[in-house]
Design a protein around this motif. Sequence first.
Motif, PDB file in Angstrom:
ATOM      1  N   THR A 169      -5.852   3.832   1.561  1.00 15.73           N
ATOM      2  CA  THR A 169      -6.463   3.196   2.731  1.00 15.73           C
ATOM      3  C   THR A 169      -7.883   2.738   2.405  1.00 15.73           C
ATOM      4  O   THR A 169      -8.279   1.613   2.741  1.00 15.73           O
ATOM      5  CB  THR A 169      -6.486   4.170   3.924  1.00 15.73           C
ATOM      6  N   GLU A 209       0.258   5.613   4.480  1.00 19.42           N
ATOM      7  CA  GLU A 209      -0.731   5.381   3.425  1.00 19.42           C
ATOM      8  C   GLU A 209      -1.472   6.661   3.052  1.00 19.42           C
ATOM      9  O   GLU A 209      -1.868   7.440   3.922  1.00 19.42           O
ATOM     10  CB  GLU A 209      -1.761   4.336   3.866  1.00 19.42           C
ATOM     11  N   GLN A 258       5.599  -2.322  11.373  1.00 23.63           N
ATOM     12  CA  GLN A 258       5.715  -1.861  12.756  1.00 23.63           C
ATOM     13  C   GLN A 258       7.022  -1.105  12.946  1.00 23.63           C
ATOM     14  O   GLN A 258       8.064  -1.519  12.451  1.00 23.63           O
ATOM     15  CB  GLN A 258       5.666  -3.049  13.719  1.00 23.63           C
ATOM     16  N   SER A 302       0.749  -5.516   8.989  1.00 21.31           N
ATOM     17  CA  SER A 302       1.047  -4.098   9.174  1.00 21.31           C
ATOM     18  C   SER A 302       2.508  -3.904   9.546  1.00 21.31           C
ATOM     19  O   SER A 302       3.038  -4.603  10.421  1.00 21.31           O
ATOM     20  CB  SER A 302       0.163  -3.494  10.267  1.00 21.31           C
ATOM     21  N   ARG A 337       0.613  -3.504   4.717  1.00 22.23           N
ATOM     22  CA  ARG A 337       0.158  -2.146   4.954  1.00 22.23           C
ATOM     23  C   ARG A 337       1.140  -1.361   5.818  1.00 22.23           C
ATOM     24  O   ARG A 337       1.882  -1.931   6.624  1.00 22.23           O
ATOM     25  CB  ARG A 337      -1.223  -2.161   5.600  1.00 22.23           C
ATOM     26  N   ASP A 338       1.103  -0.054   5.626  1.00 21.59           N
ATOM     27  CA  ASP A 338       1.907   0.873   6.424  1.00 21.59           C
ATOM     28  C   ASP A 338       1.027   2.084   6.705  1.00 21.59           C
ATOM     29  O   ASP A 338       1.095   3.107   6.021  1.00 21.59           O
ATOM     30  CB  ASP A 338       3.167   1.267   5.662  1.00 21.59           C
ATOM     31  N   GLN A 339       0.172   1.950   7.716  1.00 20.46           N
ATOM     32  CA  GLN A 339      -0.806   2.997   7.990  1.00 20.46           C
ATOM     33  C   GLN A 339      -0.171   4.339   8.286  1.00 20.46           C
ATOM     34  O   GLN A 339      -0.797   5.385   8.087  1.00 20.46           O
ATOM     35  CB  GLN A 339      -1.724   2.589   9.152  1.00 20.46           C
ATOM     36  N   THR A 373       6.061  -0.792   1.612  1.00 21.41           N
ATOM     37  CA  THR A 373       5.472  -2.129   1.657  1.00 21.41           C
ATOM     38  C   THR A 373       5.529  -2.805   0.295  1.00 21.41           C
ATOM     39  O   THR A 373       5.556  -4.032   0.213  1.00 21.41           O
ATOM     40  CB  THR A 373       4.028  -2.090   2.178  1.00 21.41           C
ATOM     41  N   THR A 423       0.810  -1.220   0.000  1.00 18.79           N
ATOM     42  CA  THR A 423       0.000   0.000   0.000  1.00 18.79           C
ATOM     43  C   THR A 423       0.844   1.272   0.000  1.00 18.79           C
ATOM     44  O   THR A 423       0.295   2.368  -0.074  1.00 18.79           O
ATOM     45  CB  THR A 423      -0.935   0.037   1.225  1.00 18.79           C
ATOM     46  N   ARG A 428      10.321  -0.341  10.006  1.00 19.59           N
ATOM     47  CA  ARG A 428       9.077  -0.877   9.457  1.00 19.59           C
ATOM     48  C   ARG A 428       9.354  -1.844   8.312  1.00 19.59           C
ATOM     49  O   ARG A 428       8.675  -2.867   8.159  1.00 19.59           O
ATOM     50  CB  ARG A 428       8.156   0.270   9.002  1.00 19.59           C
ATOM     51  N   GLU A 475      -9.281  -1.189   2.244  1.00 22.03           N
ATOM     52  CA  GLU A 475     -10.476  -1.651   2.945  1.00 22.03           C
ATOM     53  C   GLU A 475     -11.496  -2.231   1.966  1.00 22.03           C
ATOM     54  O   GLU A 475     -12.139  -3.248   2.253  1.00 22.03           O
ATOM     55  CB  GLU A 475     -11.079  -0.486   3.731  1.00 22.03           C
ATOM     56  N   GLU A 504      -3.854  -9.636   6.391  1.00 25.34           N
ATOM     57  CA  GLU A 504      -3.371  -8.263   6.480  1.00 25.34           C
ATOM     58  C   GLU A 504      -2.176  -8.220   7.424  1.00 25.34           C
ATOM     59  O   GLU A 504      -2.246  -8.708   8.552  1.00 25.34           O
ATOM     60  CB  GLU A 504      -4.464  -7.327   6.995  1.00 25.34           C
TER      61      GLU A 504
END
Length: 399
Positions: free
Chosen positions: A326, A321, A349, A347, A316-318, A244, A240, A356, A330, A345
């Motif tokens: 995002t 993103e 960290q 993520s 994912r890398d909120q 990532t 994303t 990360r 979803e 999923e």
Amino acid sequence: MVQDMWDAGVDESILDDVVRLDAADPSGMLPQVASSARQVRESAALAREVGVDSLAADGRPRAVLVAGTGTSAAVGDALAAVAGSRCPVPVLGHNGFGLPGWVGVTDVVIAISGSGRDEAALSALEEADRRGCRTVAVGLPDSPLAHRAGRARALFLPAPVADGRPTRAGFWALLLPAVAVVRALGLLPSAAEGPEAVEAAAVRLEDLAVRCRPASETFISPAKVLALELAGSLPLLWGTTALTAAAASRAAGQLAANAGYPALLGTLPDSASLQAGVLDGPFGVRGADGGPAEDFFRDRVDDGAEPVRLRLVLLRDQAAEHPTVTRQAEAAVTAAAERAVAVTELSAQGASRLERLASLVGLFDYTSVYLALALGVDPTPVAAARDLSAPPTPAVRET
């Protein structure tokens, strides 16, 4: 052949048997993965010792080009992701021979080869020397790359990669010197990407080593759980963010090299339109409930065998993103669920981009090895890579 593996069943029991895991991994790929944190610390320290900070004397370059193939190409993608979109100059990968026509004296070329014999890296180094570029070489000491770097008066950064081991097992040993280069050039402006990010990445990899160690029971090991989730499916790896996406690319390469296992690769937002059709194809909704996908596989296996189904794996890398991405992620989860396509999923960290990246790359490095062992595949040799190589020469193309 792959379907026959599913007919025979994945050997889940081996993942909880340390003795069998050790016997099935004669070349020690698991211990090599466990060395990742040490690689981070050692390669960063070596870069400082040989004077990487001296690169700052000539100022900021116009661009940074990372040259090499195989794992070195993955390092180029990862370096660009660590540098991030706010990097003041382009950081680009190049996995061909020679150099692009635009590269000149105002650019920095980083030639990377874990073996020190990769043809692409060697040719890039020679061409960079002819064009008068600032040049850095990263690789095995006392190798053709090291010798040519000496002749070109290029800065050589030794990578602690064990000679004779697969280059892919030395990813961090190759990446950290390259990170040290862009930091020395002043191209990592974020405070979060300072030297402390190196230690944070090493700690993250150490934590994964503990949680994913062979003695960990399957249900508490994230790598063993993920390996069993992927087994028997066709993974669709979607990143994303640029970071990532680099992790997904590394994951696909590791699954192929260590486990002989294919995966589809994409990045949102592009994949939302370019690859969405696979959810409705024979590996997606049409493969559910004995629909047309059953006929698709019937000429390959006996009736009653389970068809290979798609599994959507979102990396994912909120923290980075875009809001549109995002929402697409979803929506992808919802669309997959409506089609009975399994979803995983994951993520990223950590506070820094490097940490990360480590949280995802480290997980998939272990996962690829455990998947190989559960399938009865030795994760170290890649015979097909040798078969596809050019006739033997002093240089090689790396895997």
